[in-house]
Design an enzyme around this catalytic site. Structure first.
Site, PDB file in Angstrom:
ATOM      1  CG  ASN A   9      -1.723   1.226   1.421  1.00 21.40           C
ATOM      2  OD1 ASN A   9      -1.816   2.043   0.507  1.00 21.40           O
ATOM      3  ND2 ASN A   9      -2.332   1.379   2.594  1.00 21.40           N
ATOM      4  CE  LYS A  11      -0.098   3.170   4.732  1.00 17.05           C
ATOM      5  NZ  LYS A  11       0.085   3.227   6.180  1.00 17.05           N
ATOM      6  CG  HIS A  95      -5.691   1.788   5.320  1.00 16.04           C
ATOM      7  ND1 HIS A  95      -5.247   2.755   6.197  1.00 16.04           N
ATOM      8  CD2 HIS A  95      -4.667   0.912   5.171  1.00 16.04           C
ATOM      9  CE1 HIS A  95      -3.996   2.466   6.542  1.00 16.04           C
ATOM     10  NE2 HIS A  95      -3.627   1.347   5.942  1.00 16.04           N
ATOM     11  CD  GLU A  97      -2.586   5.470   7.004  1.00 18.14           C
ATOM     12  OE1 GLU A  97      -2.543   5.498   5.758  1.00 18.14           O
ATOM     13  OE2 GLU A  97      -1.628   5.102   7.710  1.00 18.14           O
ATOM     14  CD  GLU A 182      -3.312  -2.614   7.506  1.00 16.13           C
ATOM     15  OE1 GLU A 182      -2.236  -2.915   6.991  1.00 16.13           O
ATOM     16  OE2 GLU A 182      -3.872  -1.525   7.325  1.00 16.13           O
ATOM     17  N   GLY A 188       2.719   2.397  10.684  1.00 13.95           N
ATOM     18  CA  GLY A 188       3.649   3.509  10.496  1.00 13.95           C
ATOM     19  C   GLY A 188       4.439   3.869  11.741  1.00 13.95           C
ATOM     20  CB  SER A 228       5.518  -1.829  11.919  1.00 17.57           C
ATOM     21  OG  SER A 228       5.152  -0.483  12.167  1.00 17.57           O
TER      22      SER A 228
HETATM   23  P1  PGA Z   1       3.061   0.304   7.593  1.00 14.31           P
HETATM   24  O1  PGA Z   1       1.565   0.470   7.025  1.00 14.31           O
HETATM   25  O2  PGA Z   1       3.615  -0.972   7.019  1.00 14.31           O
HETATM   26  O3  PGA Z   1       3.800   1.518   7.110  1.00 14.31           O
HETATM   27  O4  PGA Z   1       2.970   0.236   9.083  1.00 14.31           O
HETATM   28  C1  PGA Z   1       0.723  -0.630   6.847  1.00 14.31           C
HETATM   29  C2  PGA Z   1      -0.609  -0.194   6.295  1.00 14.31           C
HETATM   30  O5  PGA Z   1      -1.102   0.862   6.673  1.00 14.31           O
HETATM   31  O6  PGA Z   1      -1.233  -0.888   5.459  1.00 14.31           O
END
Ligand code: PGA
Length: 267
Positions: A9, A11, A95, A97, A182, A188, A228
């Site tokens: 992803n 983003k 997601h 976010e 998640e 992140g 992560s």
């Molecule tokens: P990250 O994000 O690997 O940067 O923690 C994962 C995600 O949001 O799908």
């Protein structure tokens, strides 16, 4: 046996020139693993380029979101048929976010600003059904915030988000959905969820699907872990019985890291 699915992803990262460099660097890593499903989810503006670039590869592309209406007066929205036409096979739905639940909150993200990222269980369900109706495979994200985890409500949050997303979805459709567990606090932040715990919560999602549709469907559903995921923790996570893949954010932007995560997938 469920196939492993590793998705990146991107983003809000990835102009067309960035994508040219990144996808070129990943070519051999993708080609080395025809046994797993690899998915790349760039921003909308890069999807057409990525689709063309990956046309001959074993990797598929996915959108990061969609709107549930096919067309109409919905400024700036993108629909399932549009994603399908451009070459998407997958689409991320719900997601954190997009639900306004950030692992690393920005100082200026007060409540009024967070309302912009307005997905709720209801819109996630509408989007998931629109994706299915449009012939896309949804990657449906669920997960708890840090305070929900600290208050002991992880299992109920994840379970409720799962059943809300599936409202009105048939067993046949459900068996083709990809879920991604998640935990918001791991996204992140560099703080990965311990593999044993990630596996346990992926098991909660599978149990919920089993309760709603029966053991057969639960066995078929692919469940990723995301938050992560890095080269040094990927093998441990991906080796767990209920974890069928990874949804990778930050590490999917670094060719060497994403390649290492792909290579760490069990054979
Ligand atoms: P990250 O994000 O690997 O940067 O923690 C994962 C995600 O949001 O799908």
């Amino acid at each position: 046996m469920r196939q492993t699915i590793i998705a990146g992803n991107w983003k809000l990262n990835g102009t067309i020139s960035d994508a040219e460099i990144l996808l070129s660097a990943l070519e051999s890593a993708f080609a080395a693993r025809p046994d797993i499903q690899i998915v790349v989810c760039p921003p909308y503006t890069t999807l057409a380029f990525a689709a063309q670039k990956l046309a001959e590869s074993n990797a598929k592309i996915g959108g990061q979101d969609l709107f549930w209406k096919e067309k109409g007066a919905y400024t700036a929205q993108i629909s399932a048929p549009m994603l399908k036409e451009i070459g998407c096979t997958y689409v991320i739905v719900g997601h954190s976010e997009r639900r306004g639940r950030f692992g690393v909150p920005e100082p200026e993200f007060n409540e009024a600003v967070l309302a912009y990222f307005g997905d709720s269980d209801i819109t996630v369900n509408l989007k998931l059904k629109a994706a299915l109706a449009g012939g896309l495979i949804p990657i449906c994200c669920v997960g708890e915030t840090l305070s929900e985890r600290q208050s002991g409500s992880t299992d109920s949050v994840v379970s409720n988000q799962t059943s809300a997303a599936l409202k009105g979805v048939s067993a046949e459709q459900a068996s083709g959905i990809v879920f991604a567990y998640e935990p918001v606090w791991a996204i992140g932040t560099g703080e990965v969820c311990a593999a044993v715990e990630a596996d346990r919560v992926c098991g909660i999602i599978r149990q919920k699907v089993g309760k709603l549709y029966g053991a057969d469907t639960a066995e078929k559903v692919q469940i990723q872990y995301g938050g992560s995921v890095k080269p040094d923790n990927a093998a441990d996570l991906l080796g767990r019985p209920n974890i069928d893949g990874a949804l990778v954010g930050g590490a999917s932007l670094k060719a060497a890291d994403f390649a290492a995560i792909i290579a760490a997938s069990p054979r």
